[in-house]
Design an enzyme around this catalytic site. Structure first.
Site, PDB file in Angstrom:
ATOM      1  CG  PHE A 136      33.458 -82.076 111.944  1.00  0.00           C
ATOM      2  CD1 PHE A 136      32.633 -82.227 112.167  1.00  0.00           C
ATOM      3  CD2 PHE A 136      33.762 -81.636 109.933  1.00  0.00           C
ATOM      4  CE1 PHE A 136      31.186 -82.242 111.578  1.00  0.00           C
ATOM      5  CE2 PHE A 136      31.903 -80.703 109.624  1.00  0.00           C
ATOM      6  CZ  PHE A 136      30.950 -82.424 110.421  1.00  0.00           C
ATOM      7  CG  ASP A 221      38.640 -83.831 106.372  1.00  0.00           C
ATOM      8  OD1 ASP A 221      38.821 -82.853 105.895  1.00  0.00           O
ATOM      9  OD2 ASP A 221      38.140 -84.512 107.012  1.00  0.00           O
ATOM     10  CE  LYS A 250      33.510 -76.536 106.148  1.00  0.00           C
ATOM     11  NZ  LYS A 250      34.050 -77.660 106.749  1.00  0.00           N
TER      12      LYS A 250
HETATM   13  C1  LIG Z   1      33.117 -79.055 107.318  1.00  0.00           C
HETATM   14  C2  LIG Z   1      34.305 -80.334 106.726  1.00  0.00           C
HETATM   15  C3  LIG Z   1      33.694 -81.310 106.492  1.00  0.00           C
HETATM   16  C4  LIG Z   1      32.578 -81.955 106.161  1.00  0.00           C
HETATM   17  O1  LIG Z   1      32.263 -81.061 105.000  1.00  0.00           O
HETATM   18  P1  LIG Z   1      30.407 -80.965 104.461  1.00  0.00           P
HETATM   19  O2  LIG Z   1      30.626 -80.281 103.236  1.00  0.00           O
HETATM   20  O3  LIG Z   1      30.310 -80.150 104.929  1.00  0.00           O
HETATM   21  O4  LIG Z   1      30.248 -82.580 103.992  1.00  0.00           O
HETATM   22  C5  LIG Z   1      34.910 -82.829 106.062  1.00  0.00           C
HETATM   23  N1  LIG Z   1      36.377 -82.330 107.296  1.00  0.00           N
HETATM   24  C6  LIG Z   1      36.802 -81.661 107.709  1.00  0.00           C
HETATM   25  C7  LIG Z   1      37.699 -81.107 108.140  1.00  0.00           C
HETATM   26  C8  LIG Z   1      35.356 -80.519 107.722  1.00  0.00           C
HETATM   27  O5  LIG Z   1      35.354 -79.156 108.593  1.00  0.00           O
END
Ligand SMILES: *Cc1c(COP(=O)(O)O)cnc(C)c1O
Length: 389
Positions: A136, A221, A250
């Site tokens: 994701f 990521d 986050k």
């Molecule tokens: C939540 C998440 C995203 C996206 O972040 P947003 O602030 O919702 O755009 C991208 N990568 C990972 C691994 C995530 O958990």
């Protein structure tokens, strides 16, 4: 003569229907506790999706926001400000030094920045980024395609090209996907939204080796795993690797929207003035909040807390008969249930005063604040035992 409009106080009907109907309206939070508009208390074991990692309404962060709001909130990136500069140094130090930081406002934006950086760094004809199945990376068009969940793609095609998805935790599949067009790989150290999946020992290191061998950017990521969540400052630190690019968001602002992309020296310089920008990125208010978050996390040794409380939570969950296995690292855990009833279980837990979510049909995700107390962990386990019993 026109009269001033009056605004009805509480009405969700004009919110766009992007989220399922929401059963609870929260009005207040403190630490691990949340309170709804009926005054009912909840334990928050989701932290707004791994965001409020030092708890709701942390007094130091609230003070930093209030102080900065009264001093200077925003001036655009045409001018330098002190909070953004200071925060970039703090992030670079946490990652291990030798890099530079680009600020934005969310995880998807941090990944978009990384994807653009990889394309410019790769040069003409080298634009493909390899990502993993069930990964994701966000909801913008490019990060949606980077996300290895085809069921999320269908309604939005055609998506930007340049992505190649490979089986998760399968180094052979990764090697096979490498070709002349590949500029980078973007990978989560623990797949969060994909079900809290930890790769086997050595996988990330082998990915890095292949990246080095083929001159591919190794991009991690850390949007969900970053800032102590897994028991180290960043998820990649559990492996013997040094990424070229790290994206984060986050937990950085503990709820204040802020994201960042770090790149090592030599890669960061790919971007020249005009290549990438965002109006709000790194503005003083968000940066001041993030500075205080990192100061608190450092003072309490947040990664160690995640390790200790993660072990306690893990032990407690193991003793619940309906839980067949537990995945994750630190305080990013998934409890795999005997039956595919995670949604029902999450709803029942909410009713019983515990916030968790169904990360798959059969698994509950638990991601409480890193400074959750022992008695809060015990209380949450007791609620789950009753709900799953
Ligand atoms: C939540 C998440 C995203 C996206 O972040 P947003 O602030 O919702 O755009 C991208 N990568 C990972 C691994 C995530 O958990």
């Amino acid at each position: 003569m026109t009269t001033a409009p009056t605004f009805s106080s509480v009405d969700a009907s004009r919110l766009m229907g992007t989220y399922p109907s929401q059963p609870v309206r929260f009005v207040k939070g403190r630490g691990t506790e949340l309170f709804d508009d009926q005054g009912k208390r909840y334990l928050d074991f989701l932290s707004g999706l791994a965001v409020t990692s030092i708890g709701h309404s942390h007094p130091a962060v609230a003070r930093a926001i209030a102080t900065q709001a009264e001093r200077l909130t925003h001036v655009s990136n045409l001018f330098a400000t002190e909070p953004g500069e200071k925060l970039s140094v703090m992030i670079d130090d946490l990652i291990g030094g030798g890099g530079q930081v680009f600020f934005c406002n969310s995880g998807a934006e941090a990944n978009e920045a990384a994807l653009k950086l990889a394309r410019k760094w790769g040069g003409p004809g080298r634009y493909v980024v390899i990502t993993a199945d069930r990964s994701f990376h966000g909801r913008t068009l490019a990060t949606l395609h980077a996300t290895g969940q085809p069921e999320k793609h269908a309604a939005f095609e055609p998506l930007p090209t340049g992505f190649r998805h490979v089986a998760w935790d399968d180094i052979g599949a990764f090697e096979e996907a490498i070709s002349e067009e590949v500029a980078g790989v973007l990978i989560e150290p623990v797949q969060g939204e994909g079900g809290v999946r930890v790769p086997s020992d050595g996988y990330l290191h082998l990915v890095q080796e292949l990246c080095r061998e083929h001159g591919i950017l190794f991009m991690v990521d850390e949007v969900q795993t970053g800032f102590g969540r897994t028991g180290d400052w960043f998820g990649f630190m559990h492996h013997d690797v040094k990424p070229d690019v790290v994206t984060m968001a986050k937990a950085l602002g503990n709820g204040m929207p802020i994201g960042a992309m770090w790149a090592r020296e030599g890669v960061a310089s790919t971007f020249a003035p005009g290549d990438h920008a965002t109006t709000f990125g790194g503005q003083p208010l968000a940066a001041a909040a993030a500075i205080s978050v990192l100061e608190v996390m450092t003072a309490i040794n947040a990664p160690q807390k995640a390790t200790d409380s993660g072990a306690l939570l893990h032990q407690g969950l193991m003793k619940i008969p309906a839980v067949v296995s537990i995945r994750g690292l630190g305080l990013l855990l998934a409890a795999e249930l005997a039956e595919p009833k995670a949604k029902d279980a999450a709803r029942a837990a909410l009713e019983a005063g515990l916030v968790v979510n169904a990360v798959t049909d059969s698994a509950l995700r638990l991601a409480p604040p890193l400074n959750v107390t022992r008695s809060e962990v015990e209380e949450a386990i007791e609620i789950l035992r009753q709900v799953l019993g």
